[in-house]
Scaffold this active site. Sequence first.
Site, PDB file in Angstrom:
ATOM      1  N   ARG A  48       0.838  -1.201   0.000  1.00 31.14           N
ATOM      2  CA  ARG A  48       0.000   0.000   0.000  1.00 31.14           C
ATOM      3  C   ARG A  48       0.872   1.250   0.000  1.00 31.14           C
ATOM      4  O   ARG A  48       2.085   1.167   0.147  1.00 31.14           O
ATOM      5  CB  ARG A  48      -0.954  -0.009   1.212  1.00 31.14           C
ATOM      6  CG  ARG A  48      -0.198  -0.191   2.529  1.00 31.14           C
ATOM      7  CD  ARG A  48      -0.820   0.498   3.682  1.00 31.14           C
ATOM      8  NE  ARG A  48      -0.801   1.939   3.542  1.00 31.14           N
ATOM      9  CZ  ARG A  48       0.285   2.695   3.734  1.00 31.14           C
ATOM     10  NH1 ARG A  48       1.452   2.164   4.049  1.00 31.14           N
ATOM     11  NH2 ARG A  48       0.211   4.001   3.596  1.00 31.14           N
ATOM     12  N   ARG A  85      -6.597  -0.644  -7.545  1.00 33.89           N
ATOM     13  CA  ARG A  85      -7.154   0.394  -6.654  1.00 33.89           C
ATOM     14  C   ARG A  85      -7.359   1.645  -7.511  1.00 33.89           C
ATOM     15  O   ARG A  85      -6.510   1.974  -8.340  1.00 33.89           O
ATOM     16  CB  ARG A  85      -6.206   0.683  -5.472  1.00 33.89           C
ATOM     17  CG  ARG A  85      -6.117  -0.497  -4.499  1.00 33.89           C
ATOM     18  CD  ARG A  85      -5.360  -0.121  -3.237  1.00 33.89           C
ATOM     19  NE  ARG A  85      -6.173   0.662  -2.328  1.00 33.89           N
ATOM     20  CZ  ARG A  85      -5.671   1.272  -1.251  1.00 33.89           C
ATOM     21  NH1 ARG A  85      -4.366   1.210  -0.976  1.00 33.89           N
ATOM     22  NH2 ARG A  85      -6.466   1.938  -0.429  1.00 33.89           N
ATOM     23  N   ASP A 220      -2.581  10.830  -2.560  1.00 30.71           N
ATOM     24  CA  ASP A 220      -2.822   9.756  -3.529  1.00 30.71           C
ATOM     25  C   ASP A 220      -3.113  10.292  -4.921  1.00 30.71           C
ATOM     26  O   ASP A 220      -2.892   9.601  -5.909  1.00 30.71           O
ATOM     27  CB  ASP A 220      -3.971   8.864  -3.062  1.00 30.71           C
ATOM     28  CG  ASP A 220      -3.499   7.985  -1.918  1.00 30.71           C
ATOM     29  OD1 ASP A 220      -3.415   8.494  -0.778  1.00 30.71           O
ATOM     30  OD2 ASP A 220      -3.161   6.818  -2.172  1.00 30.71           O
TER      31      ASP A 220
HETATM   32  O1  MRU Z   1      -4.983   3.087   1.663  1.00 31.01           O
HETATM   33  P1  MRU Z   1      -3.534   3.408   1.764  1.00 31.01           P
HETATM   34  O2  MRU Z   1      -2.908   2.952   3.037  1.00 31.01           O
HETATM   35  O3  MRU Z   1      -2.750   2.941   0.550  1.00 31.01           O
HETATM   36  O4  MRU Z   1      -3.503   4.990   1.758  1.00 31.01           O
HETATM   37  C1  MRU Z   1      -2.262   5.634   1.737  1.00 31.01           C
HETATM   38  C2  MRU Z   1      -2.318   7.094   1.914  1.00 31.01           C
HETATM   39  O5  MRU Z   1      -3.354   7.693   1.954  1.00 31.01           O
HETATM   40  C3  MRU Z   1      -0.993   7.796   1.951  1.00 31.01           C
HETATM   41  O6  MRU Z   1      -1.076   8.952   2.712  1.00 31.01           O
HETATM   42  C4  MRU Z   1      -0.600   8.177   0.520  1.00 31.01           C
HETATM   43  O7  MRU Z   1      -0.686   7.071  -0.325  1.00 31.01           O
HETATM   44  C5  MRU Z   1       0.781   8.724   0.467  1.00 31.01           C
HETATM   45  S1  MRU Z   1       2.025   7.469   0.634  1.00 31.01           S
HETATM   46  C6  MRU Z   1       3.507   8.273   0.528  1.00 31.01           C
END
Ligand code: MRU
Length: 337
Positions: A48, A85, A220
């Site tokens: 993730r 995703r 993201d």
């Molecule tokens: O659902 P996740 O854990 O993949 O979400 C991740 C985030 O929201 C992070 O803050 C984002 O991907 C930045 S990672 C450097």
Amino acid sequence: MNEALDAVRWLGDAVEYIDQRRLPHEDLIRRAATVDEIETAIKTLAVRGAPCIGVFGAYGVALLRSSVTDDDAFRAAALRVRNARPTAVNLMWAVDRVLAAQDMLAEARAIHDEQRSIDDRIAAAGAELISRDARILTHCNTGPIATAGGGTALGCIIAAAKAGKRPHVFVDETRPLLQGARLTYYELERAGVDATLIVDGAAAIVLQRKNVDLVIVGADRIARNGDTANKVGTYGVAIAAAHHGIPFYVAAPRSTFDFSIQSGAEIPIEERPADEVTSCGGTRVAQEGARAYNPAFDVTPGRLVTAFITEYGVVRPPYQESVPDLAYRPNLAAMAR
Ligand code: MRU
């Protein structure tokens, strides 16, 4: 300070990854070799973090090119990885880059190498914004395991700590999957950075009463006007930070900017299963049959973002001009190789 964990590694016949669902209690290393295994690792958040799923997806598609010989079947498999995703644009960006390359493995390796040098640049730019003894609040997890490099928001904080600035970090636990409690606290501890864990609902009172100097989070997907999708709960933190006059920074590489969309309204928000909300750590907390809404991300309006910390330096408003300008910059990470 401990060495960062390798989030993702190319093995030749598989992509190795650390199963982030098991941290901090177990360093479980797994391998993905089939499209099912690659897609599942991303969907279940074993792998993730926006840049990390980009690197993993890139290696995954390069691997499938050598194992899936039929062209149509390969394209279908690559598409499954690309769509595993929907919110983090890094995944689509990395898969498209690999698919357009002559040598897919070389391109995946380049994406991974570039991520490391991009993260170093982000960390250096962000550390400049952090003063001695700064008190910082962060949300979700943006460290080395979220990027397969040195981390974005957390990378800035770790760089400030390495420079002797002694930051203290309030870590939002980040319900429902607790990336803050499980991963951010762990990575800060490994890096020797002082941290205090809080429940997400405590962020506002911490900003009100605990002399917080700045907030730094990751992203993201960022639209041309600066609207920023990040882990659900980020928007509320941004509103509270604005209310208390506390700077709110977003650290992210150019690959997280989606120059094809004008505003956050165009960002698809992943909705995850209800049982992530009705349960906690695998234990059901809500009554049987309870309904739940589980958006994995929210969108913080660009006007609440003090600045973006990127590999090109600090990007400030007006974002309608400064963000699109990023699209035309030379690829610094490739130049550094
Ligand atoms: O659902 P996740 O854990 O993949 O979400 C991740 C985030 O929201 C992070 O803050 C984002 O991907 C930045 S990672 C450097």
